[in-house]
Design an enzyme around this catalytic site. Structure first.
Site, short mmCIF file in Angstrom:
data_model
loop_
_atom_site.label_atom_id
_atom_site.label_comp_id
_atom_site.label_asym_id
_atom_site.label_seq_id
_atom_site.Cartn_x
_atom_site.Cartn_y
_atom_site.Cartn_z
N ALA A 46 -10.29 -6.04 -7.42
CA ALA A 46 -9.11 -6.87 -7.00
C ALA A 46 -9.07 -8.05 -7.96
O ALA A 46 -8.92 -9.21 -7.63
CB ALA A 46 -9.34 -7.48 -5.85
N ARG B 9 2.64 -8.05 -14.10
CA ARG B 9 4.12 -7.33 -13.99
C ARG B 9 4.68 -8.08 -12.45
O ARG B 9 5.94 -7.82 -12.52
CB ARG B 9 3.67 -5.98 -13.76
CG ARG B 9 3.41 -5.21 -15.15
CD ARG B 9 3.03 -3.80 -14.97
NE ARG B 9 1.56 -3.80 -14.58
CZ ARG B 9 0.87 -2.68 -14.36
NH1 ARG B 9 1.81 -1.59 -14.58
NH2 ARG B 9 -0.43 -2.71 -13.96
N THR C 159 -10.04 -1.66 -15.52
CA THR C 159 -10.77 -1.00 -14.33
C THR C 159 -12.27 -0.57 -14.50
O THR C 159 -13.11 -0.91 -13.67
CB THR C 159 -9.82 -0.07 -13.74
OG1 THR C 159 -9.51 1.07 -14.91
CG2 THR C 159 -8.51 -0.79 -13.28
N GLY D 292 -1.44 7.07 -13.97
CA GLY D 292 -2.18 7.85 -14.69
C GLY D 292 -1.64 9.27 -14.37
O GLY D 292 -1.58 9.47 -12.92
N GLU E 262 -3.39 7.68 -19.07
CA GLU E 262 -2.84 6.71 -18.59
C GLU E 262 -1.18 6.97 -19.02
O GLU E 262 -1.08 7.48 -20.19
CB GLU E 262 -3.43 5.44 -19.11
CG GLU E 262 -4.52 5.01 -18.19
CD GLU E 262 -4.12 4.75 -16.87
OE1 GLU E 262 -3.42 4.29 -16.37
OE2 GLU E 262 -4.81 5.70 -16.17
#
Ligand code: UD1
Ligand code: CA
Length: 455
Positions: free
Chosen positions: A10, A16, A77, A138, A153
Site C-alpha cells: 500500500a 493515475r 511491487t 498483467g 505486464e
C-alpha cells in the site's frame, strides 16, 4: 489458518488517480480501500503487515491495528515486498501477498485460494480471473492448462499476449524463503523501470518450482482500482451488493440504483427505503422504519416504526421508537430523541435531548438543550445558546409549553408545566406551573394613518 502471514502492498502513490492522497486512502462503499483489504485478509491470518510509503502516517492512522513496513522510495511491487524482508527472516511458512487496491476480494476466495495452494503443493500460486476488458492488467501466460509460464505486464506485452483475457489479480501465496530468494534476482529492465513482483513467478518457473494459478469464480472480486473511474465502478458494485443483502433480509428498497448504503449499516425487516436515500457509517435502523427520499442518515440509531420524511439529515444521533422526523429536519452532534417525539419542517436539533412525546413541529433551533417529556415547542422557537464566546445550556422541564417565536436566552430553565407566551425573549428562569411573558406591550394609535396623510 495456520502458519500463514499476510503482506499488503500500500505504498504506491496514486498517479493515475491524480490525487495527492495515497490510493489506498480513497473510499469505496464508505470505507478506505486499505480497510477493505484488511477486513478480507483478517479471515485468513491475524498476522498482517502493510507496506506503506505515500501518506504513510495517514495510512497508519487509518488502520492502527496492523504492523507496518516502510518503503521509502516506490520502485515497484517487487521492491515493496523486499522492503518487508527483514520481518520475514527465520519464517518458513506461507505468505499471502495482496495489493491494497483490490477491495472487493472476500475472505472466502482468499481461503479457497490458500487451500488450492496447499493442496497442490505449490511453491507459489497466483489468483487469476478471466475478464472481458483485461486492459491494464498483467496477463497470465500459461504453458499448458494447469501450468503457469509467466506474468507479463500490459505495457510490456506483445500483441499476442495482449489477446489473453486471463489476468493477474495481484494476489499471490508464496513460500516465504522462496519468495525472498527470487526477489533478489528481479531487475527493472521493463517499460516502467520498476521492480515487478510478477517477475518472481517467471523466475520460480524457470527454477522448476511448482507454480499454480487459481481462477477466481467471480471476476468482479478481483477488480483493481487505478483510476477514479474504477473507484466509481467498485463503489457501485459494493452498493449494489449491500442493497441486495438488505432486500434478501426483508428490507424494501424502492430504487437500489439511487440508494447509497454503507457496508456496516443494519436495517430491520419491513423497513422501506425510498429512492435517493443515503445511509452511512455504523447506522442501525429498526423494523418498520420508513426513510423518504433525499434524506441522509450517518452514524446514527433509528429505532423501530420511525418515519423520516423527505430531505432530513441525521448525524451522530439516536432516535427512539415511533418518532416522526422532517421533512427537512436536521438532527446532529449526539442529539437524542426519545420515543414518540415529533420533529417537523425545518427544525434543527444540535446536541440536545428531547423527552418522550415532545413536539417541535416547525422552524426551530434547539441547541445544547435538555428537554423533558411532552413539551410543546412552538414554531420559530430559538435557543440562544451562544454568546459569541461560550455555549450555554437550556433546560425545559416536562409538560412545558414554549409559545411561537420565543427566544430562550441561555443559560435558562423553563420549569415543569410552565408556559412561555408567544414572542417572548426569556432571559430569566421560569418557575414551574407559571406563565412568563417577556415582550413589549402592544400600542395602538387609532386614526394614525389618516393623521399621517394630513401632514
Ligand atoms: C499490479 C500487477 C499486475 C496486476 C495488477 C492487479 C505488478 C508489476 N503488476 O499492477 O500484474 O494485474 O496489479 O491489480 O505487480 N505498490 C507499493 N509500492 C510500489 C508500487 C506499488 O506498495 O513501489 C502497491 C500499490 O500501492 C498498490 C499495489 O502495490 O496497492 C499494486 O500497485 P499498482 O501500481 O497499482 O500495480 P498495477 O499496475 O495495478
Ligand atoms: Ca493496481
Amino acid at each position: 489458518m495456520d502458519n500463514v502471514r499476510v503482506l499488503i502492498l500500500a505504498a504506491g502513490k496514486s498517479t493515475r488517480m491524480k490525487s495527492k492522497y495515497a490510493k489506498v486512502l480513497h473510499r469505496a462503499g464508505g470505507r478506505t480501500l486499505i480497510e477493505h483489504s484488511i477486513a478480507a485478509a483478517r479471515g485468513v491470518s491475524p498476522n498482517i503487515s502493510v507496506v506503506v510509503g505515500h501518506s504513510a502516517e495517514q495510512v497508519k492512522a487509518t488502520v492502527p491495528e496492523v504492523s507496518f513496513v516502510e518503503q521509502k522510495e516506490q520502485l515497484g511491487t517487487g521492491h515493496a515486498v523486499l522492503a518487508a524482508r527483514e520481518g520475514f527472516s527465520g519464517y518458513s511458512g506461507d505468505v499471502l501477498v495482496m495489493p491494497g487496491d483490490v477491495p472487493l476480494i472476500t475472505t472466502e476466495t482468499l481461503q479457497a485460494f490458500l487451500k488450492f495452494h496447499r493442496d497442490g503443493g505449490f511453491e507459489a500460486s497466483v489468483l487469476t480471473a478471466d475478464i472481458e476488458n483485461p486492459s491494464g492488467y498483467g496477463r497470465i501466460v500459461r504453458r499448458s492448462n494447469s501450468e503457469v509460464d509467466s506474468i507479463v505486464e500490459h505495457r510490456d506485452a506483445s500483441p499476442e499476449v495482449l489477446k489473453i483475457h486471463e489476468i493477474n489479480s495481484g494476489i499471490y501465496v508464496f513460500n516465504a524463503p522462496a519468495l525472498f530468494e527470487s526477489l533478489s534476482r528481479i531487475r527493472n529492465d521493463n517499460a516502467q523501470r520498476e521492480y515487478y513482483l510478477t517477475d518472481v513467478i517467471g523466475i520460480l518457473v524457470h527454477q522448476k518450482h511448482k507454480v499454480g494459478a487459481f481462477k477466481a469464480s467471480s471476476a468482479e472480486e478481483i477488480l483493481g482500482i487505478n483510476t477514479r473511474q474504477e473507484l466509481a465502478a467498485v463503489d457501485h458494485v459494493m452498493r449494489r451488493k449491500k442493497c441486495e443483502a438488505l432486500m434478501a433480509a426483508g428490507v424494501t428498497i424502492i430504487d437500489p440504483g439511487s440508494t447509497y448504503i454503507d457496508a456496516a449499516v443494519q436495517i430491520g425487516p419491513d423497513s422501506i427505503i425510498y429512492p435517493s436515500v443515503q445511509i452511512y457509517g455504523a447506522t442501525v435502523i429498526g423494523e418498520d422504519v420508513t426513510i423518504h427520499s433525499f434524506s441522509r442518515i450517518s452514524s446514527s440509531k433509528i429505532a423501530s416504526r420511525c418515519t423520516v420524511l423527505e430531505g432530513s439529515i441525521v448525524v451522530d444521533s439516536a432516535i427512539g421508537e415511533d418518532v416522526s422526523l422532517g421533512p427537512y429536519a436536521h438532527v446532529r452532534m449526539g442529539a437524542t430523541l426519545a420515543d414518540k417525539v415529533k420533529v417537523g419542517n425545518f427544525v434543527e436539533i444540535k446536541k440536545s435531548a428531547l423527552g418522550a412525546g415532545t413536539k417541535s413541529m416547525h422552524l426551530a433551533y434547539l441547541g445544547d438543550a435538555t428537554i423533558g417529556q411532552n413539551v410543546n415547542i412552538g414554531a420559530g422557537v430559538i435557543t440562544c445558546n451562544y454568546d459569541g464566546v461560550n455555549k450555554h445550556p437550556t433546560v425545559i422541564e416536562d409538560g412545558a409549553f414554549v409559545g411561537t417565536d420565543s427566544q430562550l436566552i441561555a443559560p435558562v430553565r423553563i420549569g415543569k408545566n410552565a408556559y412561555v407566551a408567544a414572542g417572548s425573549s426569556i432571559t430569566d428562569d421560569v418557575p414551574p406551573e407559571s406563565l412568563a411573558i417577556a415582550r413589549g406591550r402592544q400600542a395602538v394609535k387609532e386614526g394614525w394613518v389618516k393623521d399621517r396623510k394630513k401632514k
